[in-house]
Design a protein around this motif. Structure first.
Motif, short mmCIF file in Angstrom:
data_model
loop_
_atom_site.label_atom_id
_atom_site.label_comp_id
_atom_site.label_asym_id
_atom_site.label_seq_id
_atom_site.Cartn_x
_atom_site.Cartn_y
_atom_site.Cartn_z
N ARG A 284 0.83 -1.22 0.00
CA ARG A 284 0.00 0.00 0.00
C ARG A 284 0.86 1.25 0.00
O ARG A 284 0.47 2.28 -0.54
CB ARG A 284 -0.92 0.01 1.22
CG ARG A 284 -1.99 -1.06 1.18
CD ARG A 284 -2.99 -0.86 2.30
NE ARG A 284 -3.67 0.41 2.16
CZ ARG A 284 -4.21 1.10 3.17
NH1 ARG A 284 -4.12 0.61 4.41
NH2 ARG A 284 -4.81 2.24 2.96
N LYS A 288 0.92 4.17 -2.84
CA LYS A 288 0.79 5.61 -2.55
C LYS A 288 1.81 6.40 -3.38
O LYS A 288 1.47 7.39 -4.03
CB LYS A 288 1.04 5.83 -1.06
CG LYS A 288 1.19 7.27 -0.60
CD LYS A 288 1.40 7.27 0.92
CE LYS A 288 2.27 8.40 1.43
NZ LYS A 288 1.74 9.72 1.26
N ARG A 298 -3.85 7.08 -11.41
CA ARG A 298 -4.43 6.85 -10.09
C ARG A 298 -5.62 5.87 -10.10
O ARG A 298 -5.89 5.19 -9.12
CB ARG A 298 -4.91 8.17 -9.47
CG ARG A 298 -3.80 9.08 -9.01
CD ARG A 298 -4.38 10.41 -8.53
NE ARG A 298 -5.37 10.23 -7.47
CZ ARG A 298 -5.07 10.02 -6.20
NH1 ARG A 298 -3.81 9.97 -5.82
NH2 ARG A 298 -6.03 9.88 -5.30
N VAL A 300 -5.91 3.27 -11.98
CA VAL A 300 -5.54 1.93 -12.43
C VAL A 300 -5.49 0.97 -11.26
O VAL A 300 -5.05 1.33 -10.17
CB VAL A 300 -4.16 1.98 -13.12
CG1 VAL A 300 -3.72 0.60 -13.54
CG2 VAL A 300 -4.24 2.87 -14.32
N ALA B 131 -9.32 1.79 1.68
CA ALA B 131 -8.73 0.52 2.12
C ALA B 131 -8.15 0.74 3.51
O ALA B 131 -7.65 1.82 3.81
CB ALA B 131 -7.63 0.08 1.16
N TRP B 132 -8.22 -0.26 4.36
CA TRP B 132 -7.71 -0.13 5.73
C TRP B 132 -7.41 -1.49 6.31
O TRP B 132 -7.73 -2.52 5.70
CB TRP B 132 -8.73 0.63 6.59
CG TRP B 132 -10.00 -0.11 6.89
CD1 TRP B 132 -10.29 -0.85 8.01
CD2 TRP B 132 -11.17 -0.19 6.05
NE1 TRP B 132 -11.56 -1.38 7.91
CE2 TRP B 132 -12.11 -1.00 6.74
CE3 TRP B 132 -11.52 0.33 4.81
CZ2 TRP B 132 -13.38 -1.30 6.22
CZ3 TRP B 132 -12.78 0.03 4.28
CH2 TRP B 132 -13.70 -0.76 4.97
N LEU B 482 -5.13 2.22 -7.61
CA LEU B 482 -4.01 2.79 -6.86
C LEU B 482 -4.50 3.79 -5.84
O LEU B 482 -4.07 3.81 -4.70
CB LEU B 482 -3.05 3.50 -7.83
CG LEU B 482 -2.00 2.67 -8.57
CD1 LEU B 482 -1.24 3.54 -9.55
CD2 LEU B 482 -1.03 2.02 -7.57
N SER B 483 -5.44 4.65 -6.26
CA SER B 483 -5.91 5.72 -5.37
C SER B 483 -6.61 5.18 -4.14
O SER B 483 -6.59 5.79 -3.08
CB SER B 483 -6.85 6.66 -6.13
OG SER B 483 -7.91 5.91 -6.69
N VAL B 484 -7.25 4.01 -4.27
CA VAL B 484 -7.96 3.42 -3.13
C VAL B 484 -6.99 2.62 -2.27
O VAL B 484 -7.01 2.68 -1.05
CB VAL B 484 -9.10 2.49 -3.63
CG1 VAL B 484 -9.71 1.71 -2.47
CG2 VAL B 484 -10.15 3.30 -4.38
N PHE B 485 -6.13 1.88 -2.95
CA PHE B 485 -5.20 0.99 -2.26
C PHE B 485 -4.12 1.79 -1.52
O PHE B 485 -3.65 1.38 -0.46
CB PHE B 485 -4.56 0.07 -3.30
CG PHE B 485 -3.79 -1.08 -2.73
CD1 PHE B 485 -4.34 -1.89 -1.75
CD2 PHE B 485 -2.52 -1.39 -3.20
CE1 PHE B 485 -3.63 -2.98 -1.24
CE2 PHE B 485 -1.80 -2.46 -2.69
CZ PHE B 485 -2.36 -3.25 -1.71
N ALA B 486 -3.74 2.94 -2.08
CA ALA B 486 -2.66 3.77 -1.51
C ALA B 486 -2.87 3.99 -0.02
O ALA B 486 -3.97 4.30 0.42
CB ALA B 486 -2.60 5.11 -2.23
N ALA B 487 -1.80 3.83 0.74
CA ALA B 487 -1.88 4.01 2.19
C ALA B 487 -2.01 5.50 2.50
O ALA B 487 -1.06 6.25 2.31
CB ALA B 487 -0.63 3.44 2.83
N ALA B 488 -3.17 5.90 2.92
CA ALA B 488 -3.38 7.31 3.26
C ALA B 488 -2.74 7.60 4.61
O ALA B 488 -2.12 8.63 4.83
CB ALA B 488 -4.86 7.63 3.28
N ASP B 489 -2.89 6.66 5.52
CA ASP B 489 -2.35 6.82 6.87
C ASP B 489 -1.06 6.02 6.94
O ASP B 489 -1.07 4.81 6.83
CB ASP B 489 -3.36 6.30 7.90
CG ASP B 489 -3.99 4.98 7.45
OD1 ASP B 489 -3.69 4.53 6.32
OD2 ASP B 489 -4.76 4.38 8.23
N GLU B 490 0.04 6.71 7.10
CA GLU B 490 1.33 6.03 7.04
C GLU B 490 2.10 6.39 8.30
O GLU B 490 2.09 7.53 8.73
CB GLU B 490 2.07 6.51 5.79
CG GLU B 490 3.33 5.78 5.47
CD GLU B 490 3.89 6.21 4.12
OE1 GLU B 490 3.61 5.54 3.13
OE2 GLU B 490 4.61 7.24 4.07
#
Ligand SMILES: Cc1cc2nc3c(=O)[nH]c(=O)nc-3n(C[C@H](O)[C@H](O)[C@H](O)COP(=O)(O)OP(=O)(O)OC[C@H]3O[C@@H](n4cnc5c(N)ncnc54)[C@H](O)[C@@H]3O)c2cc1C
Lengths: 397, 524
Positions: A284, A288, A298, A300, B131-132, B482-490
């Motif tokens: 993840r 990011k 983004r 994809v 995602a979380w 990618l935008s959903v999977f991306a770790a927002a909280d890091e």
């Protein structure tokens, strides 16, 4: 080149036995076979099943004395091997801020220092060259050298090309030890019995340390796990070898974005089993940064991740040398940059085996003697140890 | 003296975990619901998630089932429909279970070598927007089944779908858009679905079975009595159609003797075999065995559903598909309940080590069935018939271990290679063949083709199905943007120390600046 002074094949064994069917071992074996040597590769699993088939496919190692040869050989490899490697030339590095821009300088200097063309790119040029880049790109660099290829395809190409030259590969066979007579290795002990040899090459990735220790000189190398993610395919960018934002990777010719980067995990020494190469939630954090690097991608989807185990020496540089304690044994470990360098590293190894020295590059920086004063607990000193868990503390208490 | 751990490594990095639950149940089918109701009775804090209703984008990718374009997607009312379709969902909710629909688990992690930075047992979840991670004390995996894919010319047309997908569309979503059906298979899944779809007012033109006799003789006789033919020893040779997908299929007798039959239809339902969904179990590192009596690759489990990973249980079809469970949802529910009881008192420190079974269940019927269908698929394949739809890999490409079309695959050396030569080099491995041919590498994550490819490889080379290792699953087991999977909280420690590669001092210093005398300097 002089015909190699190596006796013909024997029933069980070979003139040269290569331990490890990763990209380095297979390239070395293929170059040896091209030179007429009788070669046997012994691999504990499937060819390329470890780091060699699981890496970023990057081939832009401008710091290395093998760089020039790497660059010269890659464009010819499909033809030489007779199988496609999916090699694609060139590399673009994108910077998302001034610090990243400054950090490009090392690579630019290194490549220019060896006579390769590099151009600095401004933000607009980056967006032209890299359609998936966004307004957050501040600039970059375009390298007319370097490139990338498909890891498993390349490994398989070496393996098949080796067989086409009469070389043999024994898969699913683990090397357990060696038989020595004075300072010479005479046979390799495996799970499938003993195989006699005149010369030995140990290229077992992270296991090179343990195996070389059995021969009296331990090559300092320690394993770490790293992971990558891959997306569904996108239309091809003009250059697939784009990286930046502290990620490495490539767009495959199919269009997938395959990228990695970020924290590696140090592993306990001595294990190389299946269980140690899980891909972790780090996927993840890679996603990011990939979404930042390619804002236009983004949407994809990420469809998979994977992990591999990487060999590392204390200074992050390869070892290609003869073992002082075994006169007919050569060891090679590439310290995390072995895929791209493989056409050149294999050739260098073959020359060291056959001629005693590499004829096309100065490999003095790959010598084992540089670790002469290494502290026995060098891993702890460097902090290259697995994350501690509560259980460790309980055990220590 | 030891320095601090390498800051560029995972040491000391934390995983942001959003929520914790005592028991996480993944999958709200009979087994998951059986587990949830039992857990509620035990007073255990339980979250029950199910990915249905699935968003339209994934349905279009045939995820999680092979929908084949014959199901209307997540509508405003889909959630209500699902709840109406299974009264036990409301029951679980009323019993205090935190029921979450439209939430998928895409990963399952616990501390182990290689990912020791993960300090808890966590599931990666997503509702499609976000995602979380959720940590849990115990988890019951009840992810059910999907279908054995079967290729024939035209199987990539809209209208060719799996029976599990068709059944979900019909019974759970009330959104099945097929009207005129041809069903491949004659087992209880095929006959059961035929009856259900007839009751819903559809027409069933025929059942097509590769075996010489119907598998569910009784069920086929009942259909026969309603005038529905069951063609045995037969296979669909081609599906043809137009913009809306399938319009007709042509069938052949595999023995080649009788004249081919043609049926008009808008939907071809593949009921050639069911597959336990073990992806999360594999990602979690649970030991998986090939057990024909349980439907193929299944987790190693004990009588309570305990897997080899502490605090991870499996129940229902994903733990093994048996006729008993297929016929009677109560059998799966009972398995779920058993796992829930065991989970309530489970202790990770006292987790039993499961002995590898010396013999796995023998079910020659299941093996024969898969190999027979694979042989039928090979018999009807044409040069361009894809076995992997996502990556457009044909049977010839697969068996020739050919690289994709955009590479040069016509060098004579390359042409001399195939699965037989590869098998001669060492045991066949489907992951290796995937990497070379791309078969199973696409966006549907191999759901439509994985087991079929295994059977084709086994059939073509005479390898035992059980001898081909499970091709590995990897997170995310549901494709996520990618935008959903991306770790927002890091973890800030992770952000601050993120680096492209190992970050070893001087690793990129050019070789000509390294004087040999300086080499050992700075070495510990
Ligand atoms: C995620 C990731 C990304 C990477 N990205 C890049 C990149 O972009 N560019 C790049 O150049 N490099 C990259 N690397 C590093 C690169 O993959 C390695 O440096 C390279 O593959 C090393 O090759 P090798 O043949 O020396 O070792 P390995 O690939 O480790 O091969 C060693 C082989 O020896 C076998 N073996 C070990 N012990 C025994 C035994 N006792 N008996 C028999 N066989 C044995 C193993 O099974 C293995 O197949 C990356 C690595 C990873 C994991």
């Amino acid at each position: 080149m002089n015909p190699p002074a190596i006796p013909p094949a024997r029933a069980k064994g070979a003139s040269v036995i290569v331990v490890g069917g990763g990209v380095t071992g297979l390239s070395a074996a293929w170059w040896l076979a091209r030179a007429g040597a009788d070669v046997l590769v012994i691999e504990k699993g499937i060819v390329g099943w470890e780091a060699s088939g699981r890496n970023g496919g990057g081939a832009t190692h401008h710091q290395s004395p093998l760089f020039a040869e790497e660059q010269r050989l890659w464009p010819q490899m499909d033809e030489l091997l007779g199988y496609p490697t999916e090699y694609q030339p060139k590399r673009v590095r994108v910077a998302l801020d001034e610090r990243q821009m400054e950090e490009l300088q090392v690579g630019v200097n290194n490549t220019r220092g060896q006579g390769f063309a590099v151009e600095w790119l401004d933000a607009r040029q980056v967006r032209e060259l890299v359609p998936l880049a966004g307004d957050n790109a501040v600039g970059g660099a375009y390298f007319a050298c370097g490139g990338h290829a498909n890891p498993q395809r390349t490994v398989q190409a070496y393996a098949w090309a080796l067989q086409d030259l009469g070389g043999r590969i024994l898969q699913h066979t683990e090397v357990l030890g060696f038989t020595r007579l004075a300072d010479k290795v005479t046979a390799v002990q495996t799970t499938a019995g003993a195989f006699a040899c005149d010369q030995l090459v140990v290229v077992a990735g992270p296991q090179t340390g343990i195996l070389s220790a059995l021969l009296g000189t331990e090559v300092p190398v320690t394993p770490a796990r790293a992971e990558m993610i891959v997306t569904e395919p996108l239309p091809l960018m003009p250059i697939g070898g784009v990286d930046g934002n502290y990620l490495y990777g490539r767009q495959t010719l199919r269009g997938n974005l395959a990228y990695g980067g970020g924290p590696h995990e140090w592993l306990p020494v001595g294990r190389g089993s299946e269980a140690t190469r899980p891909s972790s939630p780090m996927a993840r954090n890679i996603a990011k940064r990939l979404a930042e690097l390619f804002p236009k991608a983004r949407h994809v989807r990420v469809i998979r991740s994977w992990a591999g185990i990487i060999e590392n020496t204390p200074d992050g540089r390869p070892v290609i040398d003869r073992l002082p304690s075994a006169g007919n044994a050569v060891v090679a470990t590439m310290s995390s940059v072995g895929f791209g360098l493989s056409p050149a590293s294999g050739r260098a190894i073959s020359q060291i085996v056959l001629d005693g020295r590499c004829g096309f590059a100065d490999l003095s920086s790959f010598r084992l003697s540089r670790f002469g004063n290494l502290a026995p607990n060098w891993r702890e000193v460097l902090g290259w140890v697995p994350p501690e868990t509560e259980t460790d503390h309980a055990g220590a208490a | 003296m030891a320095r601090a751990p390498d800051v560029r490594s995972t040491a000391g990095k934390r995983l942001p975990v959003r929520e914790h639950v005592a028991l996480l149940i993944i999958g709200a089918g009979p087994a998951g619901l059986g587990a949830a109701l039992e857990a509620a009775r035990q007073g255990v804090h339980t979250v029950l998630i199910d990915e249905h209703p699935v968003e339209q984008g994934l349905i279009g990718l045939d995820i999680p089932f092979h929908f084949g374009g014959r199901m209307a997607g997540r509508s405003a009312s889909a959630m209500e429909r699902l709840v109406e379709a299974d009264p036990r969902l409301a029951e679980a909710f009323e019993a205090g279970v935190d029921v979450r629909l439209g939430v998928a688990a895409w990963g399952l992690f616990s501390p182990r070598d290689g990912q020791r930075w993960v300090r808890e047992r966590v599931a990666g979840l997503s509702d499609g927007q976000d995602a979380w991670f959720m940590s849990f004390d115990a988890a019951i995996i009840a992810t059910g089944r999907r279908d054995f894919g079967l290729s024939f010319p035209g199987w990539d047309l809209p209208g060719v779908m799996g029976v599990t997908a068709a059944d979900a569309a019909l019974r759970r979503y009330d959104a099945f858009s097929g009207r005129d059906l041809v069903i491949l298979g004659s087992g209880i899944e095929a006959t059961g679905f035929a009856q259900a779809t007839l009751a819903a007012g559809c027409r069933v033109a025929a059942l097509i079975e590769a075996a010489d006799a119907p598998l569910d003789a009784e069920g086929c006789a009942a259909l026969g009595a309603r005038g529905i033919p069951v063609l045995t020893g037969a296979m669909v040779a081609r599906a043809e159609g137009g913009v809306d997908g399938v319009a007709r299929v042509r069938c052949v007798k595999l023995s080649g003797e009788a004249a081919p039959a043609e049926f008009a239809c808008d939907t071809v339902v593949l009921a050639a075999g069911a597959v336990p969904v073990v992806e999360l179990l594999d990602v979690a590192g649970a030991a998986i065995v090939f057990d024909a009596a349980r439907g193929g690759h299944v987790p190693l489990i004990d009588a309570h559903g305990r897997t080899s990973v502490p605090m991870l249980f499996a129940a229902g079809d994903c733990a093994g598909i048996t006729p008993e469970k297929t016929m009677d949802p109560e059998a799966a529910a009972a398995e779920g309940a058993r796992a829930a009881i065991a989970a309530a008192s489970a202790n990770p420190e006292a987790w039993p080590s499961l002995a590898e079974p010396t013999t796995v269940g023998a079910d020659p019927g299941m093996l024969e069935n898969r190999l027979r269908w694979a042989a039928a698929a090979m018999a009807v394949a044409e040069a361009d018939t894809p076995v992997c739809q996502c990556e457009e890999v044909s049977l010839a490409d697969l068996l020739g271990v050919r690289p994709p079309r955009y590479l040069n695959r016509d060098q004579p050396t390359m042409r001399a290679r195939n699965v037989t030569t590869l098998g001669g080099d060492g045991a066949l491995n489907q992951d290796q063949i995937k990497r070379l041919t791309r078969a199973g590498m696409g966006a549907c994550q191999g759901r439509r083709c994985r087991e079929q490819i295994g059977a084709l490889l086994a059939g073509a080379t005479g390898t035992a199905l059980a001898a081909i290792p499970l091709p590995s699953y990897r997170a995310p087991v549901r494709p996520l943007p990618l935008s959903v999977f991306a770790a927002a909280d890091e973890d800030p420690a992770l952000s601050e120390n993120w680096f492209g590669w190992f970050g070893i001092d001087g690793q990129w210093t050019p070789f000509w600046e390294l004087a040999e005398s300086k080499d050992a300097e700075g070495m510990p």
